[in-house]
Design a protein around this motif. Structure first.
Motif, mmCIF file in Angstrom:
data_model
loop_
_atom_site.group_PDB
_atom_site.id
_atom_site.type_symbol
_atom_site.label_atom_id
_atom_site.label_comp_id
_atom_site.label_asym_id
_atom_site.label_seq_id
_atom_site.Cartn_x
_atom_site.Cartn_y
_atom_site.Cartn_z
ATOM 1 N N VAL A 164 0.695 -1.079 -0.132
ATOM 2 C CA VAL A 164 0.154 -0.290 -0.153
ATOM 3 C C VAL A 164 0.624 1.235 -0.033
ATOM 4 N N ALA A 165 0.296 2.895 -0.405
ATOM 5 C CA ALA A 165 1.198 3.555 -0.237
ATOM 6 C C ALA A 165 0.964 4.458 0.942
ATOM 7 N N ASP A 166 0.236 4.561 1.561
ATOM 8 C CA ASP A 166 -0.316 4.889 3.111
ATOM 9 C C ASP A 166 -1.117 4.847 3.870
ATOM 10 N N ALA A 167 -1.541 4.834 5.492
ATOM 11 C CA ALA A 167 -2.294 4.265 6.100
ATOM 12 C C ALA A 167 -4.164 4.307 5.967
ATOM 13 N N GLU A 168 -4.481 5.487 5.061
ATOM 14 C CA GLU A 168 -5.411 5.091 4.706
ATOM 15 C C GLU A 168 -5.529 4.278 3.646
ATOM 16 N N GLU A 169 -4.542 4.205 2.611
ATOM 17 C CA GLU A 169 -5.051 2.622 1.609
ATOM 18 C C GLU A 169 -5.012 1.549 2.329
ATOM 19 N N GLU A 170 -3.815 0.960 3.314
ATOM 20 C CA GLU A 170 -4.012 0.199 4.632
ATOM 21 C C GLU A 170 -5.912 0.325 4.906
ATOM 22 N N LYS A 171 -6.550 1.558 5.192
ATOM 23 C CA LYS A 171 -7.848 0.990 5.632
ATOM 24 C C LYS A 171 -8.462 0.551 5.144
ATOM 25 N N ARG A 172 -8.446 1.101 3.342
ATOM 26 C CA ARG A 172 -9.298 0.362 2.418
ATOM 27 C C ARG A 172 -9.550 -0.751 2.016
ATOM 28 N N VAL A 173 -7.862 -1.644 1.687
ATOM 29 C CA VAL A 173 -7.695 -2.556 1.395
ATOM 30 C C VAL A 173 -8.129 -3.256 2.266
ATOM 31 N N GLN A 174 -8.111 -3.060 3.893
ATOM 32 C CA GLN A 174 -8.632 -3.959 4.715
ATOM 33 C C GLN A 174 -9.965 -3.982 4.949
#
Length: 209
Positions: free
Chosen positions: A111-121
């Motif tokens: 992922v690129a950042d924490a926001e993308e991590e939340k979306r992926v999860q």
């Protein structure tokens, strides 16, 4: 088709969506009654499960054909392309869930950042792959921001099989992992045959090339 064809190879036949979904659901039910998971793998030393892993008939066959055992670890790297495929095709999602049930499984996502991590999860949880009620526990869904970090995570976990979509990572991991399997377009077009083990089905059973 990616995960569905792989499982079809292991099971010796192409599975229709209903059969695959039923097998995955049965696998999830079996996992709920399984023994507590072993301690998380660290630097190569792992505790063994206290009792035998509970598997459905289909899961036991997949485990056997992939050469896994009850306390084996597998790592599966997903990307945006495969995530879209899983969201669009329930047979693919059910096949992935069944695969993840046969071992101590870890999902890895770049992922690129924490926001993308939340979306992926959130998307993986909606698919029933990981998170609340998912096949893989939340702490086994690993998001990394660099390729180097991803490679380090996988090496530390020492998987019996590593499924990947990225050539560079596969090249770097191949000397350290017994089996590296390609997913997505790289598997379909036969790219990097010196790195990826290709798994497909024939009337005679599983073929590895």
């Amino acid at each position: 088709m990616v995960f569905a064809v792989m499982l079809a190879a292991c099971l010796g036949q192409y599975l229709d969506a209903d059969a695959t979904g039923a097998a995955a659901a049965a696998g999830a039910a079996g996992a709920a009654g399984a023994a507590p998971a072993a301690a998380e793998p660290g630097s190569g030393t792992r505790e063994r499960p206290r009792t035998k892993r509970v598997l459905t008939e289909a899961e036991a066959l997949v485990q056997k054909r992939l050469g896994l055992h009850d306390d084996a670890v597998i790592t599966v790297v997903l990307n945006e392309e495969l995530l879209i495929l899983l969201e669009a095709d329930e047979m693919e999602a059910a096949s992935l869930r069944l695969l993840l049930n046969v071992a101590h499984s870890f999902i890895v996502f770049l992922v690129a950042d924490a926001e993308e991590e939340k979306r992926v999860q959130a998307r993986l949880e909606a698919l029933g792959v990981c998170g609340k009620g998912g096949t893989v526990r939340p702490h086994r869904c690993l998001c990394c921001t660099t390729m180097t970090g991803k490679i380090a995570f996988v090496r530390q976990l020492e998987p019996a099989i590593h499924f990947d979509v990225e050539p560079r990572a596969a090249r770097e991991l191949k000397p350290h992992i017994a089996k590296v399997v390609g997913l997505g377009p790289m598997l379909a077009d036969g790219a990097l045959p010196e790195v990826f083990e290709r798994i497909y089905v024939t009337p005679q059973g599983v073929v590895r090339a």
